[in-house]
Design a protein around this motif. Structure first.
Motif, PDB file in Angstrom:
ATOM      1  N   TYR A 191       6.371   7.379  -2.786  1.00 24.24           N
ATOM      2  CA  TYR A 191       5.578   5.621  -1.809  1.00 24.24           C
ATOM      3  C   TYR A 191       4.943   6.775  -1.340  1.00 24.24           C
ATOM      4  CZ  TYR A 191       5.425   3.771   2.375  1.00 24.24           C
ATOM      5  OH  TYR A 191       5.200   2.404   3.515  1.00 24.24           O
ATOM      6  N   ALA A 192       3.595   6.899  -0.235  1.00 19.52           N
ATOM      7  CA  ALA A 192       3.043   7.647   0.684  1.00 19.52           C
ATOM      8  C   ALA A 192       3.482   7.868   2.153  1.00 19.52           C
ATOM      9  CB  ALA A 192       1.151   7.437  -0.179  1.00 19.52           C
TER      10      ALA A 192
ATOM     11  N   ARG B 246       0.782  -1.385   0.016  1.00 21.95           N
ATOM     12  CA  ARG B 246       0.016   0.282  -0.515  1.00 21.95           C
ATOM     13  C   ARG B 246       0.614   0.985   0.247  1.00 21.95           C
ATOM     14  NH1 ARG B 246      -2.352   3.335   3.393  1.00 21.95           N
ATOM     15  NH2 ARG B 246      -4.314   4.221   3.565  1.00 21.95           N
ATOM     16  N   GLY B 247       0.757   2.264  -1.287  1.00 25.11           N
ATOM     17  CA  GLY B 247       1.141   3.878  -1.244  1.00 25.11           C
ATOM     18  C   GLY B 247       2.495   3.245  -2.412  1.00 25.11           C
TER      19      GLY B 247
ATOM     20  N   ASP C  50      -1.333   9.984   3.598  1.00 22.61           N
ATOM     21  CA  ASP C  50      -1.415   9.275   2.266  1.00 22.61           C
ATOM     22  C   ASP C  50      -1.441  10.907   1.745  1.00 22.61           C
ATOM     23  OD1 ASP C  50      -1.546   6.870   2.047  1.00 22.61           O
ATOM     24  OD2 ASP C  50      -4.075   6.802   2.516  1.00 22.61           O
TER      25      ASP C  50
END
Length: 663
Positions: free
Chosen positions: A367-368, A307-308, A372
């Motif tokens: 990349y978050a 994720r991200g 976010d």
């Protein structure tokens, strides 16, 4: 002789100048463009998800949502040239004076059902080269093309004058309307590029014939010519396709210019100062140029393993080898009343180009972090040169290059993003000793093999040492108009709360089992009926201490949010069911995971799902659930239960799930 020089001046000048000045991915401009793509090393084909898709891959508009973009980069180009002249002499080094110019883009995307419309205006990443008009013996520059400069013994002719003086006054803009259609993970986009602008340049031309003039680079025999090609109006087509398979997204696009770039150029000539050219007259000052632009193919694969995190590898191919020559047709250009020759009409000519195909390999991603609201990006891009040594000049500067970029995007308020980026362009130094670029001279005959440069024939002007590099900075704003209307409190604020319950929900409490007599257990789950909060479970069902089934798989709830808002007014019946499950497991910890369908921009969906998960957590905490038992997480559109082709399937994908976390 004089009339022949004047007659061919237009054709040779246009052939020399109406060619790319620096390479764009090979031929027209230095590098690709855009602030966010710059921070990813221009690896932005499969991952294109904002209005920059208009240039990189129009299929990416399907993930842009309703978005307005204002973007600009600025290039600081540095270069020097130490020429070796036709006699083998090393001349004074000269530096480029390339004024940094903003390279803007204004674009908008708007979704309508399965379709997304886009429109943009952007300038290509060109550099307007300017070289000295003269150099001084002790250092510095001057203008040797003026009468004052010619009379100054310390002002010498500029070494690169036969290639270029200046491109100041040139300007281009690309107008791009496009449309994308998306069904499920597949998106197809199409658009048009309309390149409009003007091209202006100035250079020196020699009139030395090798007989009356014995030195082929004698400044007294130099003329100065300025041309203007305007307006340039050149249409092109672009098509793109992207398939999103969840963790992997694959995209490809191509740009095709169906016809050669063409236009009428105006030519102004200042004749040489040699006595031979006194009294000459040219009638007509127009010539038409045709120059082919290449097909551009792009292919990218983006992976999102966690994720991200987004990482893309891209390959770009540009077929510049199709540009083998520039075709020039003078339009009714005559020499009148020339001594001993009479009238002479200028005919068509082709100037050899012999460009190379260009390959570019790109790797970049983002990349978050910070819930976010911040994206950190980096990338690299290696690209081959469109010119070999034999055809390189101070006009056609290009080389193999490595671009290293860094970027940062911050959501300064709901839906409003600030993008900044920086890249350094490393360019391979070139040492040219085999130039085949001739001096602009219409009367000197072609050189025979083995004849020394000073003995007559063609003089080649590209030999010498080239040094090049550049810095690029970018700044942009993106307004995601369809972003969530408000943000929920951050997770850490939720965790610190200990509110009093606002409802009278009864929480089952474990009670000590009787010890004086055997306890009844009708469902056989090991928990006496008097303590069983969930009597009647099927035999063999794993249960917790309260006798309720263990939650081993995520439990989905179709929470009916209104549009892209966080409004839970109509969701209470569903949330009460969620509350009931939590009540049956009063000591367990759960992840509250929110999911969206595939409509709109992926980045907006990720933010929307995160905000929705937090809103649900806030609702549950307000009704007595301990905040420390809940963890909010948004997944956006990355984990669909089914495809997004119909409204029914999209409704299934829009959900909130409770997933039990390890104790």
């Amino acid at each position: 002789m004089t009339s022949r020089w004047l007659a061919l001046t237009a054709t040779l000048l246009l052939g020399a100048l109406l060619t790319p000045s620096t390479a764009e991915a090979g031929g027209l401009f230095l590098t690709d463009r855009g602030t966010r793509p710059l921070g990813r090393g221009f690896a932005f084909v499969a991952g294109a998800d904002d209005p920059q898709s208009l240039w990189y891959n129009p299929a990416g508009l399907s993930w842009s949502g309703q978005q307005l973009l204002l973007d600009g980069t600025m290039t600081f180009f540095y270069g020097s040239y130490t020429r070796i002249d036709s006699g083998g002499n090393v001349l004074t080094p000269v530096d480029i004076d390339a004024a940094p110019l903003p390279i803007p883009m204004l674009a908008y995307s708007h979704p309508i059902g399965d379709w997304t419309l886009g429109f943009g205006l952007h300038a290509p990443n060109a550099t307007l080269l300017r070289w000295p008009y003269g150099v001084r013996e002790g250092g510095g520059t001057c203008d040797a093309t003026t009468a004052a400069g010619a009379a100054d013994p310390t002002c010498r002719a500029a070494p690169q004058r036969y290639s270029l003086f200046s491109l100041n006054g040139s300007a281009f803009v690309n107008i791009t309307p496009a449309v994308a259609w998306r069904r499920g993970g597949l998106s197809i986009g199409a658009g048009m590029h309309l390149l409009v602008g003007s091209f202006v340049g100035e250079t020196a031309i020699s009139g030395c014939d090798g007989t009356l003039c014995s030195q082929p680079e004698d400044p007294e025999w130099d003329g100065v010519a300025r041309f203007t090609l305007s307006p340039i109006v050149h249409p092109g087509l672009t098509l793109g396709v992207t398939y999103d398979a969840g963790i992997v997204r694959i995209g490809g696009s191509f740009v095709w210019w169906p016809a050669a770039i063409s236009g009428n150029a105006k030519l102004d000539v200042r004749l040489p100062g040699a006595p031979l050219f006194d009294g000459a007259r040219v009638e007509g000052d127009r010539a038409r140029l045709e120059l082919s632009l290449p097909i551009i193919l792009r292919l990218g694969v983006e992976v999102r393993p966690v994720r991200g995190l987004r990482v893309e590898a891209a390959l770009v191919y540009e077929r510049w080898s199709m540009q083998t020559a520039a075709t020039i047709e003078p339009r009714d250009v005559w020499i009148r009343d020339a001594v001993a020759i009479g009238d002479y009409q200028v005919g068509p000519i082709q100037i050899p180009r012999n460009m190379n195909d260009v390959w570019s390999v790109r790797l970049g991603g983002s990349y978050a972090v910070w819930n976010d609201r911040m994206l950190i990006s980096a990338g690299a891009n290696y690209e081959t040169s469109s010119f070999d040594d034999a055809h390189l000049t101070p006009l056609t500067l290009d080389s193999d290059k490595l671009v290293l970029g860094l970027g940062l995007s911050v959501e300064v308020k709901a839906g409003l993003w600030l993008d900044v980026s920086y890249a350094h362009v490393f360019m391979r130094d070139r040492e040219v000793r085999n130039s085949q670029v001739p001096q602009p001279n219409p009367i000197r005959p072609d050189r025979n093999p083995g004849i020394p440069p000073t003995a007559g024939g063609t003089v080649y002007v590209g030999n010498g040492d080239y040094r090049m590099e550049a810095d690029i900075v970018g700044l942009g704003l993106r307004w995601q108009i369809d972003a969530p209307s408000r943000a929920a409190p951050p997770d850490d604020e939720e965790d610190d709360r200990s509110p009093e319950p606002e409802s009278t929900t009864a929480w089952p409490q474990a009670q000590a089992a009787p010890t004086l007599a055997p306890a009844e257990d009708e469902d056989g789950d090991g928990v006496p009926d008097v303590d069983d909060a969930c009597p009647g479970d099927p035999p063999g069902t794993p249960v917790d201490a309260l006798g309720c089934p263990l939650v081993t798989d995520p439990v989905p709830y179709p929470v009916p949010f209104r549009g892209s808002s966080l409004d839970l007014a109509t969701a209470e019946p569903t949330l009460e069911r969620m509350l009931s499950l939590l009540a049956r497991h009063p000591t367990a910890r759960f992840e509250v995971g929110a999911h969206t369908d595939g409509q709109g921009a992926a980045s907006a969906n990720l933010r929307l799902s995160t905000a929705r998960a937090r809103a649900v957590v806030q609702w549950l905490v307000a009704r007595g659930v301990e905040a420390s038992r809940l963890e909010a997480r948004g997944y956006g559109e990355t984990m669909p239960l089914t495809d997004n082709r119909t409204e029914e399937s999209r409704a299934i994908n829009r959900r909130v799930e409770l997933r039990r976390l390890p104790d």
